[in-house]
Design an enzyme around this catalytic site. Structure first.
Site, mmCIF file in Angstrom:
data_model
loop_
_atom_site.group_PDB
_atom_site.id
_atom_site.type_symbol
_atom_site.label_atom_id
_atom_site.label_comp_id
_atom_site.label_asym_id
_atom_site.label_seq_id
_atom_site.Cartn_x
_atom_site.Cartn_y
_atom_site.Cartn_z
ATOM 1 N N HIS A 69 -2.794 3.079 3.326
ATOM 2 C CA HIS A 69 -1.404 3.350 3.134
ATOM 3 C C HIS A 69 -1.367 4.711 2.213
ATOM 4 O O HIS A 69 -0.341 4.751 1.616
ATOM 5 C CB HIS A 69 -0.728 2.237 2.140
ATOM 6 C CG HIS A 69 -0.590 1.012 2.770
ATOM 7 N ND1 HIS A 69 0.547 0.530 3.511
ATOM 8 C CD2 HIS A 69 -1.465 -0.145 2.923
ATOM 9 C CE1 HIS A 69 0.291 -0.711 4.008
ATOM 10 N NE2 HIS A 69 -1.021 -1.178 3.680
ATOM 11 N N ASN A 142 4.705 -5.773 4.297
ATOM 12 C CA ASN A 142 4.633 -4.863 5.366
ATOM 13 C C ASN A 142 5.857 -5.111 6.344
ATOM 14 O O ASN A 142 6.565 -5.857 6.101
ATOM 15 C CB ASN A 142 3.395 -5.299 6.197
ATOM 16 C CG ASN A 142 2.121 -4.892 5.551
ATOM 17 O OD1 ASN A 142 2.115 -3.715 4.837
ATOM 18 N ND2 ASN A 142 1.095 -5.312 6.164
ATOM 19 N N HIS A 333 1.066 -3.668 -7.216
ATOM 20 C CA HIS A 333 0.095 -4.831 -7.353
ATOM 21 C C HIS A 333 0.500 -6.155 -6.851
ATOM 22 O O HIS A 333 1.648 -6.525 -7.682
ATOM 23 C CB HIS A 333 -0.578 -4.841 -8.686
ATOM 24 C CG HIS A 333 -1.398 -5.777 -8.792
ATOM 25 N ND1 HIS A 333 -2.486 -6.299 -7.815
ATOM 26 C CD2 HIS A 333 -2.089 -6.382 -10.217
ATOM 27 C CE1 HIS A 333 -3.254 -7.105 -8.478
ATOM 28 N NE2 HIS A 333 -2.976 -7.199 -9.727
HETATM 29 FE FE1 HDE Z 1 -2.795 -3.885 0.726
HETATM 30 N N1 HDE Z 1 -3.807 -2.603 -0.323
HETATM 31 N N2 HDE Z 1 -4.582 -5.027 0.892
HETATM 32 N N3 HDE Z 1 -2.148 -5.213 1.860
HETATM 33 N N4 HDE Z 1 -1.073 -2.568 0.555
HETATM 34 C C1 HDE Z 1 -3.421 -1.280 -0.880
HETATM 35 O O1 HDE Z 1 -3.475 -0.499 -2.886
HETATM 36 C C2 HDE Z 1 -5.584 -4.596 0.158
HETATM 37 C C3 HDE Z 1 -2.591 -6.423 2.480
HETATM 38 C C4 HDE Z 1 0.040 -3.053 1.292
HETATM 39 O O2 HDE Z 1 3.003 1.915 -1.336
HETATM 40 C C5 HDE Z 1 -4.224 -0.588 -1.858
HETATM 41 O O3 HDE Z 1 -2.890 0.917 -4.349
HETATM 42 C C6 HDE Z 1 -6.660 -6.095 0.283
HETATM 43 C C7 HDE Z 1 -1.392 -7.180 2.996
HETATM 44 C C8 HDE Z 1 1.050 -2.072 0.841
HETATM 45 O O4 HDE Z 1 1.289 2.198 -2.968
HETATM 46 C C9 HDE Z 1 -5.519 -1.607 -1.703
HETATM 47 C C10 HDE Z 1 -6.114 -6.595 1.422
HETATM 48 C C11 HDE Z 1 -0.365 -6.543 3.013
HETATM 49 C C12 HDE Z 1 0.370 -1.132 0.332
HETATM 50 C C13 HDE Z 1 -5.030 -2.687 -0.940
HETATM 51 C C14 HDE Z 1 -4.619 -6.260 1.532
HETATM 52 C C15 HDE Z 1 -0.593 -5.290 2.239
HETATM 53 C C16 HDE Z 1 -1.157 -1.674 0.121
HETATM 54 C C17 HDE Z 1 -4.674 0.708 -1.382
HETATM 55 C C18 HDE Z 1 -6.623 -7.927 1.923
HETATM 56 C C19 HDE Z 1 1.084 -6.826 3.458
HETATM 57 C C20 HDE Z 1 0.752 0.261 -0.017
HETATM 58 C C21 HDE Z 1 -3.775 1.784 -2.588
HETATM 59 C C22 HDE Z 1 -7.103 -8.698 0.976
HETATM 60 C C23 HDE Z 1 1.638 -8.043 2.749
HETATM 61 C C24 HDE Z 1 1.271 0.066 -1.460
HETATM 62 C C25 HDE Z 1 -3.447 0.715 -3.391
HETATM 63 C C26 HDE Z 1 1.812 1.533 -1.849
HETATM 64 C C27 HDE Z 1 -2.047 -1.089 -0.544
HETATM 65 C C28 HDE Z 1 -5.862 -3.804 -0.878
HETATM 66 C C29 HDE Z 1 -3.885 -6.551 2.694
HETATM 67 C C30 HDE Z 1 0.297 -4.292 1.799
HETATM 68 C C31 HDE Z 1 -6.967 -0.843 -1.513
HETATM 69 C C32 HDE Z 1 -7.968 -5.987 -0.302
HETATM 70 C C33 HDE Z 1 -1.663 -8.519 3.898
HETATM 71 C C34 HDE Z 1 2.389 -2.023 1.359
HETATM 72 O O5 HDE Z 1 -5.676 -1.956 -2.995
#
Ligand code: HDE
Length: 675
Positions: A69, A142, A333
């Site tokens: 993202h 999402n 978060h």
């Molecule tokens: Fe994320 N995700 N994600 N994700 N995610 C990040 O956090 C992660 C997942 C989502 O505009 C990271 O600060 C793991 C689902 C958005 O700043 C990170 C898993 C959904 C955004 C991270 C998921 C999301 C992130 C990268 C599986 C939809 C952007 C930078 C367990 C419900 C937020 C950060 C923004 C961002 C980890 C799965 C949505 C790496 C480990 C499911 C919208 O922490």
């Protein structure tokens, strides 16, 4: 809008205009063009403290981009609930319709780097920070309701697979490559999400015209301690709209900032960007009533089975002042909750609970990122966490531990009646084990349901998307594995794709899955969802042959429905029409393209047939509405498109030309044209 978050941000803003240049320490600087030298042609002197400070700051002004993202764009706004949801939750901001909660929403693509194009085939992030009186609540979702994997431990593998391949860092912001599809075929839980990503959901027309989903199943807890399972939805008030793949490719070149520009400009114009919050609720007693596991993030709850209750409205109405300070430094978060909202045992959600803070510790340089202006809660915070890089709070007094007597045992934990957060006391039992529950093992039923829910046009787009992506895969084995996998979803799909990528589809004897499982969820189709023309953008070709008396009524109809337009011509600048009207050409055939518009009105320009003809034809081939004022209609006949659907001629539509065009804009595409 005035509220405490706005006031807080105001306090942190630096207004430089009209001020004298200083060092970071406030020392007034007399020169910002030359380094201090020993003689005008002599060596630079290290004692030039201003030069050293300027260069050092510059050398360090990049922070790591988000690991996923990375490319995002955000806006401020507010949220209000329509009526109290106290029956489900004690979260104050959801119980009191008189409370306006400030919010900050960041939209993003997932795979591409920070500088990649907006219009790529990808999931879009839809993350909202609610600055509530009880603390920050983050709904980090999402634009698709399901996810690729079921367990957080697979996330690093999945992201490694979709990102550019490590040996040559290609391709950028694209899933059309071997490692992605290899991951897909070897992790069959991805099947349902892949159907979404290959559909037009991955090609939104605008952030303002796409849905959002919390994806996971969360828990709402009311004052009585009763819990309900919940899925969160955002429904755009402008309706859903997507673009088509070929168009997306061109947009990426003409305007890689297409989505951020659209959001920015519409907010600047005062067009509020709105979404309604929807809840799907399942009582605890019905946890096991469904054919799928409601804790499985690769499954959605069909809206026809569990209706979406519309409960509130999110309005985005203010652009950021500084993209780095706000959009880049915001730290979402999924674990930021408030009393009344809790987690479930969804194993994907549990994985996320660890990851977000962890990644922000490095991205934002230490544990004090919550003190950055954009992340600060509007309610005060008190605890014994101390020190660390970039600490901004000056904690007063000698005590920084619990429990103490010197500070009268404070800060002390709150009781429930004081608004303290209590984790839901779910009864849990089981053996410690690394495994997947059997109820998570059906990977194809909902993928087929998604396929069944699509219109023929949407199915065609999915087939073409698979064909494009898999034709970029070099490994025959991976292509074969993917075809074999998706034979579990739809025979029609794999027969079409396999033929085009040169793979033999061997399972022809097997009965088509879509004939065995006929369940469909009409709410999943974008094509069949309610449409609107509001704030769509059309090109109007003009030249000095335009007649104000004919054009103005059409413009009135566009204005009435808030359809935006730009005048396109052969050169920039003003043109005088034959009736004395003056019009300004804002874009030319050389700097713009039909892919950037939702439709075209021909109100001049025939004197340059070599320029206007391709413009008309491309609009036509993208199935978008066309209208022509009377004296220009011959070009439609010349191009043999005059009688085609969505082509409106003023000679027959008369006074209704404008309103018919607006209706056509709302319809978006006219697929039954002869190309
Ligand atoms: Fe994320 N995700 N994600 N994700 N995610 C990040 O956090 C992660 C997942 C989502 O505009 C990271 O600060 C793991 C689902 C958005 O700043 C990170 C898993 C959904 C955004 C991270 C998921 C999301 C992130 C990268 C599986 C939809 C952007 C930078 C367990 C419900 C937020 C950060 C923004 C961002 C980890 C799965 C949505 C790496 C480990 C499911 C919208 O922490």
């Amino acid at each position: 809008m005035s509220n405490s978050k706005d006031e807080q941000l105001e306090h942190y803003k630096a207004y430089d205009e009209g001020k004298l240049l200083t060092t970071n320490e406030g020392l007034k600087v007399t020169d910002d063009e030359f380094t201090l030298k020993a003689g005008v042609r002599g060596p630079t002197l290290i004692e030039d403290f201003y030069f050293r400070q300027k260069m050092t700051h510059f050398d360090h002004e990049r922070i790591p981009e988000r690991v996923v993202h990375a490319r995002g764009f955000a806006a401020h706004g507010h949220f209000k609930v329509y009526e109290s949801l106290a029956r489900y939750t004690k979260a104050k901001f959801l119980c009191d319709p008189s409370i306006t909660t400030p919010v900050f929403t960041r939209f993003s693509t997932v795979a591409g780097s920070k500088g990649s194009a907006d219009t790529v085939r990808d999931v879009r992030g839809f993350a909202t920070k609610f600055y509530t009186e009880e603390g920050n609540y983050d709904l980090v979702g999402n634009n698709m309701p399901v996810f690729f994997i079921q367990d957080g431990i697979k996330f690093p593998d999945f992201i490694h697979a979709v990102k550019p391949e490590p040996h040559n860092e290609m391709p950028q912001a694209s899933s059309a490559h071997d490692t992605f599809w290899d991951f897909v075929a070897n992790n069959q839980e991805t099947a349902h999400m892949i159907m979404w990503v290959m559909s037009e959901r991955a090609l939104p027309r605008s952030f303002r015209m796409m849905e959002g989903f919390g994806v996971h199943t969360f828990r709402l807890i009311n004052e009585q301690g009763e819990a309900h399972f919940v899925k969160f939805h955002w429904k755009p008030l402008l309706g859903r709209q997507s673009q088509i793949w070929k168009e997306y490719q061109k947009v990426a070149g003409y305007d890689p900032d297409f989505h951020r520009r659209d959001l920015w400009e519409n907010i600047e114009m005062g067009n509020v960007v709105e979404y309604e919050l929807g809840l799907q609720i399942i009582p605890e007693s019905e946890e096991f009533k469904f054919s799928f596991d409601i804790l499985d993030a690769t499954k959605l709850w069909p809206e026809e089975d569990v209706p979406v209750q519309i409960v509130g409205r999110l309005t985005l109405n203010r652009n950021v002042d500084n993209v780095f300070a706000e959009t880049e430094q915001v730290a979402f978060h999924v674990g930021n909750v408030v009393p009344g909202i809790d987690f479930t045992n969804d194993p994907l959600l549990q994985g996320r609970l660890f990851s977000y803070t962890d990644t922000q510790l490095i991205r934002l340089g230490g544990p004090n990122f919550h003190e950055l202006p954009i992340n600060r809660s509007v309610c005060p915070f008190h605890n014994n966490f101390r020190d660390g890089f970039g600490r901004q709070t000056i904690n007063v007094g000698q005590v920084s531990y619990n429990s103490n007597s010197l500070f009268n045992h404070t800060p002390r934990p709150a009781t429930l009646s004081e608004g303290g957060y209590e984790h839901y006391q779910e009864k849990v039992e089981g053996r410690v084990i690394k495994a997947r529950a059997d109820s998570f093992k059906d990977h194809f039923s909902q993928a087929t349901m998604f396929w069944n829910s699509m219109s023929n046009i949407e199915k065609q787009q999915i087939k073409d998307a698979f064909t494009f992506e898999l034709s970029k895969v070099k490994s025959k084995s991976v292509q074969q594995q993917v075809i074999t996998m998706f034979a579990n979803v739809s025979s029609e799909l794999v027969e079409y794709v396999s033929e085009r990528i040169g793979i033999t589809y061997v399972d022809k004897q097997k009965q088509a899955p879509e004939k065995q499982n006929t369940k469909a969820s009409p709410a999943l189709s974008v094509d069949q969802s309610p449409k609107s023309a509001r704030t769509r953008k059309v090109a109007i070709v003009i030249s000095d042959t335009v007649l104000s008396s004919q054009l103005q009524p059409v413009l009135d109809a566009l204005n009435k429905e808030m359809v935006q337009y730009r005048f396109v011509g052969e050169r920039l600048g003003n043109v005088l029409d034959q009736e004395g009207g003056e019009w300004m050409i804002q874009d030319t055939f050389f700097n713009t393209d039909p892919c950037l518009f939702d439709g075209l009105i021909i109100a001049g320009g025939l004197e340059h047939p070599q320029l206007i003809k391709p413009f008309i034809l491309e609009t036509y081939q993208q199935y978008k509405p066309l209208a022509s004022l009377q004296q220009y209609e011959e070009i439609l006949t010349q191009l043999q498109i005059a009688d085609q659907p969505g082509v409106i001629q003023a000679s027959s539509a008369g006074k209704k030309t404008g309103s018919k065009f607006v209706e056509a804009i709302a319809q978006q595409r006219f697929w039954n044209r002869t190309l």
